[in-house]
Design a protein around this motif. Sequence first.
Motif, short mmCIF file in Angstrom:
data_model
loop_
_atom_site.label_atom_id
_atom_site.label_comp_id
_atom_site.label_asym_id
_atom_site.label_seq_id
_atom_site.Cartn_x
_atom_site.Cartn_y
_atom_site.Cartn_z
N ARG A 193 7.28 43.01 -56.54
CA ARG A 193 5.89 42.83 -56.98
C ARG A 193 5.79 41.59 -57.87
NH1 ARG A 193 0.56 43.14 -55.94
NH2 ARG A 193 -0.67 43.49 -57.84
N LEU A 197 3.66 38.06 -57.05
CA LEU A 197 2.63 37.51 -57.93
C LEU A 197 3.02 36.12 -58.44
CD1 LEU A 197 1.73 40.72 -59.97
CD2 LEU A 197 0.34 39.63 -58.20
N ASP A 284 1.92 45.02 -63.82
CA ASP A 284 2.03 43.70 -63.19
C ASP A 284 2.66 42.69 -64.13
OD1 ASP A 284 1.06 44.45 -60.74
OD2 ASP A 284 -0.96 43.68 -61.06
#
Length: 467
Positions: A193, A197, A284
């Motif tokens: 992840r 990003l 995140d």
Amino acid sequence: MRFTRILAAVLILILIVAVGFFALAWRSEIKPVAAADPSSFSEDLVQQGARLAAVGNCIACHTVPGQPAFAGGLALPTPFGTIHSTNITPDPETGIGNWSEEAFQRAMREGVNREGRHLYPAFPYDHYTRVTDEDNRALYAFLMTREPVRSTPPENDLPFPYNLRPILAGWKLLFLDKGPFQPDTAQSEEWNRGAYLAEGLGHCGACHTPRNRFGAVESDRHFGGGEAEGWQAYAINANSPAPIPWDTDSLAFYLRNGWHQWHGVSRGPMAEVTGNLGLLPDSDIVAIATYVASVMGEPDEARRARAEELMAQAAEGPGEVQAAPAVDTQAGAGNPQDRGALIYASACAGCHNGSKPQPFGGLRFSLSTAVNAPNPQNIVNVVLFGLPPSDGQASAVMPAFANVLSDQDVADLLAHMREQYSDAPAWENLVDLVARTRSGEYKVVILPADGIERGPENVGASDGAEE
């Protein structure tokens, strides 16, 4: 007769090459559509798009400070000339209001606008090509629900041949690696992840990786340090110059808060990044930190021991940390090192050798990446232009010394700081670098402490893509 045949063959070859290049460069227009009804997008999709636009830091390039958000027109200096960002509000005439989702997806994937014109890679589609269709759909929904603004950006100021967009087809052939992000099955879901990003919408490598003479990132020097808007983007791989090595926890704290006690505050374009990441969930932020920390790797024993020594010194308090040395003012008048020490004692020590903690106190220079970096540009920028405060909230702030210190003063000050607070070799040509920076020959973008560009009518509503 022989000359005529040779000439004819050359002309035919030129014609074949021209036809081939035209076929390579040509892209069809995607027909305009009626402006989308904002109510046709779900609130969840729009909010997802807002978070993704924050990762991409879209508002920073597509907003002129004090003007409506996303209306474009910001001058972006490049080695090839000045590019002005485009209007990406849903205005149908001057923005992207008549773009279909298909046209938006193509711009993100291939760097081609709705009309079929190649986009300059100042719009980092060489990173955005990794973004999924689903995330592009959310970005599209977010942008189409912004306030339409009728505004035509200035023309780009690019010399021949860079003003010929078809040559970008050749650039893409050489340097554009198309295709979505491919997860690494050997890594965790969190790592993947973060990689998605950072390497996609976050386009970290666009600043933190060196570029070749054609303006393409050097993939073999991934995260090896680069330049953005007059600032050095430090290496964030094993060559990081940070005196205290970064780890996942410190990176996550820094990205979330815009500062860290062992690393100082974000500034320049990095302040834009940390300012806009406020919309992201902690998961995140931690994912990005996990990925970047893995690229940096573990420090060796010598570096770890040095870091522990520096942190122990800082924990002892201001009286135990390297202070500005006492200087004989008569002797110091002609000695650059002594002159630098005098300037440091009068202009810097009060904050940087004080006891006030980060983010409002000055970072100890023994911990400063800027003082330990191979290139002094960032510390030159901060000394000359300071750190402006953010809008309406407590923030780090530093006065500008451009009107107080001469070029030689700044050079002497920085030479002293490098000598006293770093084991690295002395910087060269400091006076010339200071003079070029002060004159504007080397263009430096100065931003408020939180780094966020705000449109006056879109504050809080927008944080969004094209060039």
